[in-house]
Design a protein around this motif. Structure first.
Motif, mmCIF file in Angstrom:
data_model
loop_
_atom_site.group_PDB
_atom_site.id
_atom_site.type_symbol
_atom_site.label_atom_id
_atom_site.label_comp_id
_atom_site.label_asym_id
_atom_site.label_seq_id
_atom_site.Cartn_x
_atom_site.Cartn_y
_atom_site.Cartn_z
ATOM 1 N N TRP A 1 -12.660 -14.334 -9.243
ATOM 2 C CA TRP A 1 -11.662 -13.618 -8.478
ATOM 3 C C TRP A 1 -11.859 -13.913 -6.997
ATOM 4 C CZ3 TRP A 1 -14.227 -9.096 -6.298
ATOM 5 C CH2 TRP A 1 -15.411 -8.740 -6.949
ATOM 6 N N ILE A 2 -10.770 -13.780 -6.259
ATOM 7 C CA ILE A 2 -10.729 -14.127 -4.842
ATOM 8 C C ILE A 2 -10.464 -12.866 -4.036
ATOM 9 C CG2 ILE A 2 -9.656 -15.583 -3.086
ATOM 10 C CD1 ILE A 2 -11.062 -17.116 -5.292
ATOM 11 N N ASN B 1 3.820 -17.435 -6.460
ATOM 12 C CA ASN B 1 3.771 -16.161 -5.735
ATOM 13 C C ASN B 1 2.444 -15.979 -5.016
ATOM 14 O OD1 ASN B 1 6.361 -15.366 -6.512
ATOM 15 N ND2 ASN B 1 5.623 -14.419 -8.403
ATOM 16 N N ASP B 2 1.345 -16.443 -5.660
ATOM 17 C CA ASP B 2 0.037 -16.384 -4.999
ATOM 18 C C ASP B 2 0.060 -17.181 -3.696
ATOM 19 O OD1 ASP B 2 -1.071 -14.849 -7.015
ATOM 20 O OD2 ASP B 2 -1.847 -16.577 -8.120
ATOM 21 N N THR C 1 -3.824 -8.654 -6.045
ATOM 22 C CA THR C 1 -3.848 -7.893 -7.292
ATOM 23 C C THR C 1 -2.439 -7.634 -7.806
ATOM 24 O OG1 THR C 1 -5.865 -6.819 -6.504
ATOM 25 C CG2 THR C 1 -4.785 -5.817 -8.384
ATOM 26 N N SER C 2 -1.455 -7.652 -6.907
ATOM 27 C CA SER C 2 -0.070 -7.406 -7.330
ATOM 28 C C SER C 2 0.422 -8.452 -8.314
ATOM 29 C CB SER C 2 0.850 -7.364 -6.106
ATOM 30 O OG SER C 2 0.909 -8.638 -5.476
ATOM 31 N N PRO D 1 3.378 -3.294 -8.993
ATOM 32 C CA PRO D 1 3.291 -4.526 -8.196
ATOM 33 C C PRO D 1 4.000 -4.438 -6.852
ATOM 34 C CG PRO D 1 3.672 -5.065 -10.500
ATOM 35 C CD PRO D 1 3.777 -3.573 -10.393
ATOM 36 N N THR D 2 5.109 -3.719 -6.789
ATOM 37 C CA THR D 2 5.828 -3.590 -5.521
ATOM 38 C C THR D 2 4.988 -2.861 -4.482
ATOM 39 O OG1 THR D 2 7.942 -3.560 -6.692
ATOM 40 C CG2 THR D 2 7.929 -2.718 -4.432
ATOM 41 N N GLN D 3 4.266 -1.822 -4.905
ATOM 42 C CA GLN D 3 3.441 -1.049 -3.977
ATOM 43 C C GLN D 3 2.205 -1.811 -3.522
ATOM 44 O OE1 GLN D 3 3.046 2.278 -6.727
ATOM 45 N NE2 GLN D 3 4.177 3.597 -5.310
ATOM 46 N N MET D 4 1.876 -2.914 -4.204
ATOM 47 C CA MET D 4 0.693 -3.696 -3.831
ATOM 48 C C MET D 4 1.045 -4.935 -3.011
ATOM 49 S SD MET D 4 -1.709 -3.412 -7.261
ATOM 50 C CE MET D 4 -0.433 -3.788 -8.468
ATOM 51 N N ARG D 5 2.265 -5.012 -2.512
ATOM 52 C CA ARG D 5 2.671 -6.181 -1.731
ATOM 53 C C ARG D 5 2.074 -6.187 -0.328
ATOM 54 N NH1 ARG D 5 9.112 -6.622 -3.389
ATOM 55 N NH2 ARG D 5 8.757 -7.387 -5.532
#
Length: 671
Positions: free
Chosen positions: A77-78, A224-225, A273-274, A356-360
């Motif tokens: 993981w990064i 996306n990453d 993480t999103s 996922p939206t809240q983790m942008r």
């Protein structure tokens, strides 16, 4: 004559009221005192992250624990960071788990006492209302037994309605230790931190980072990453690449890594993480000089903590150092707290289920002065109870006010009909509506319950259980004379494996880890030490390689030996002697309970298997009432046969599979 009739009328209803209240269901214990059942929050069963963020004087230490699941034996993981890390450390999984178990919101759950009081008041108010609206009798008469019985049954039915039953209870393989250089990537540091291989690097472009990750055993970047990573590169951020090597696959919690770096504001990087494509439950514990808040995260608790050399104590009464919550008294005694907390620090617990939206965007924390705070939640049982209390309260107040307001109308012609149609029925409907609205409005969460006993008594039982088990293990193995630390570790690990040893806090299998309900083994100048951890993380040490100076257990050890020898002797006849039934009445906090189990584990007399197996089959028909006996007998069989029993003995399918394996390997073979 009317006055006498009125007095008799009142006395009848009051007697009925007292009888009904006396018959209302209440849960009590043998000493006559009721102790409310306690409830603890259960995290949702989705991918989760737990982290500790320590921020002081512009320096942040971030400790992350993440649940991983996937195929292969290497996971990577990064973690993007705004500055180059100055220090890495292998962090304790126990400290994060201690905070997760100890730092809890207030949960409204068991309102039995409040409901009882509300019902008592409601019964009397209702009886008074019935007395007021009752028409004056034309002539005095005696009430028949049948009439009294009918009224009594009606009131009991009303109470049964008002007292419902409310509960009971990441990439391909790379070469380990070798990282391949790629143009456009500058490697600043490579370290081995516990089970992780950690690299600190800078990237000139997303394509360079993508290539480096792919050739070094990490998953490549998705489109996306790359958008997210491009923003980090443009902002001059560093990347920490951590690769975990492990055996097997499936659900795993690798040990946390602590990273220290300079930061103008405390932050938690979560944008990458999103891209997991699902919701993530985050628990973030912030230790700083002020209260922490963040958008999209719920503040569940905030309290000032002070160091106290006597914050806790072990079974023998020895004082243990730790940190004490000044307002909510949620103490923390884990040994690692001394390295991460300080006298006067403020601990804030923030959590949320993030989509996922809240983790942008990365989580930026605001530190500001504020009063201690504790979030209130409700279990479903607590929500029902709160609604019921509000319902009864509204009923009592409304009936009293409306009766006083319309008293003359009630005492007039057709007053009883008016009182029932215009007062009682509408008030009852509004009260029930208020009950439903209250239940729907309060914040409800899933909980696990624990109770029935006083909290102090409960802790005493827990400490006694651990203490008795340690002493029985040490004595049962003659204080491990001549054994090395690794041999002691192997014996205790096998003992936990082949007995039903469930972590009393997490309900998972007991394991060697510095977390609540688990144990660690280490060696010092006194010998090999077995350390266990309480819910608050307080350690309790026992030197198990040197004889205890306390002869308190000598008689109990002799008694346990007699019982065990009698069991072995009786097994020759193929039946369980009735005079030894008291064996199954021992409990984990009894020394004999643990001593007999240790003797089964060490000596393994196979002749005991058939008679214990027969008793276990009989006990399975009495679950869940016989759960303690089933756990004990399953532990005895596991110790004798070295076959691992199910952790959940109420799962009859797994239990019969366990029994079947024993019958094939031992009973049939002997036959």
């Amino acid at each position: 004559m009317k006055i006498q009739s009125r007095i008799k009328h009142c006395l009848l209803f009051w007697v009925l009221g007292f009888c009904c209240v006396a018959l209302m269901p209440r849960e009590v214990y043998a000493d006559g005192k009721y102790f409310p059942e306690r409830a603890y929050k259960i995290p949702p069963t989705i991918p989760s992250q737990r982290a500790v963020l320590v921020y002081k004087e512009g320096t942040e230490t971030l400790i992350i624990e993440s649940a991983l699941e996937g195929q292969g034996i290497e996971f990577g993981w990064i973690i993007p960071l705004p500055e180059k890390p100055t220090k890495f450390e292998e962090a304790s999984p126990g400290f994060i788990k201690t905070l997760s178990l100890t730092i809890q919101p207030e949960i409204v759950h068991d309102l039995t006492s409040g409901i009882f009081v509300a019902c008592v008041i409601a019964v009397f108010v209702t009886l008074l209302f019935l007395i007021v609206i009752a028409p004056e009798p034309q002539k005095p008469r005696r009430y028949s037994v049948l009439e009294i019985l009918v009224v009594f049954v009606i009131v009991l039915l009303l109470l049964s309605i008002l007292m419902p039953t409310m509960g009971g209870h990441a990439g391909g393989r790379g070469v380990s230790g070798i990282f391949i250089n790629i143009p456009g990537i500058e490697i600043h540091d490579i370290e081995e931190i516990g089970n992780f291989e950690v690299t600190v690097l800078e990237a000139d472009s997303t394509s360079a980072l993508d290539v480096w990750l792919s050739v070094n055993g990490f998953a490549g970047l998705s489109e996306n990453d790359k958008i997210i990573v491009f923003d980090y590169i443009e902002s001059g951020w560093y990347f920490v690449a951590a690769k975990l090597r492990r055996e097997g696959s499936g659900y795993s919690r690798p040990h946390p890594i602590a990273m220290t770096f300079r930061s103008g504001k405390p932050l938690y990087p979560i944008r990458l993480t999103s891209q997991v494509g699902s919701d993530v439950y985050l628990e973030l514990f912030v230790i700083a000089e002020k209260k922490a808040t963040a958008s999209n995260l719920t503040l569940e608790l905030c309290d000032d903590y002070s160091f106290d050399p006597g914050a806790g104590q072990n079974f023998r009464g020895k004082k243990l150092p730790g940190f004490v919550g000044n307002v909510f008294r949620q103490n923390i005694g884990h040994p690692n707290a001394n390295h991460l907390m300080w006298d006067g620090c403020v601990l804030s617990k923030l959590c949320a289920t993030l989509n996922p939206t809240q983790m942008r965007k990365d989580i930026l924390l605001e530190l500001k002065s504020g009063s201690p705070f504790q979030k209130h939640y409700y279990s479903r049982r607590g929500a029902i109870g709160t609604g019921l209390i509000n319902c009864l309260g509204w009923w009592c107040v409304s009936i009293a006010i409306l009766t006083a307001t319309f008293y003359k109308r009630i005492k007039g012609e057709n007053g009883s009909k008016f009182a029932l149609v215009r007062i009682a029925i509408p008030t009852a409907l509004v009260s029930l509506l208020l009950w439903g609205i209250t239940y729907a409005a309060v914040p409800k969460i899933e909980v696990e319950t624990k109770g029935g006993r006083n909290r102090l008594i409960d802790r005493l039982y827990e400490r006694a259980t651990v203490f008795m088990e340690k002493e029985a293990i040490a004595r049962g193995y003659s204080y491990f004379e001549g054994a090395s630390k690794s041999e002691v570790e192997e014996i205790i690990e096998d003992y936990c494996k082949f007995t039903v040893r469930r972590n009393r806090y997490t309900k998972e299998k007991v394991k060697q880890e510095d977390s609540p309900g688990n144990y660690t083994i280490f060696e010092n100048e006194r010998g090999v030490v077995l350390r266990t951890y309480s819910r608050e993380g307080f350690p309790d040490d026992a030197v198990i390689t040197s004889a205890s100076k306390d002869n308190f257990f000598d008689d109990y050890e002799i008694e346990a030996g007699r019982i065990f020898d009698a069991l072995v002797k009786a097994s020759i006849g193929g039946s369980w002697p009735s005079h030894l039934n008291r064996v199954l009445h021992f409990r984990p906090w009894d020394y004999e309970y643990n001593a007999i189990l240790i003797k089964c584990f060490r000596r393994q007399p196979k002749e005991l298997v058939p008679i214990i197996l027969r008793r276990l089959k009989e006990r399975l028909d009495w679950l869940p009432e016989s759960i303690e006996e089933v756990e004990y007998e399953a532990s005895m069989l596991g110790s004798l046969t070295r076959m691992e029993p199910p952790l959940d003995v109420t799962d009859t399918k797994k239990m019969y599979e366990f029994i079947g394996k024993i019958e094939v390997s031992f009973v049939d073979a002997d036959g």
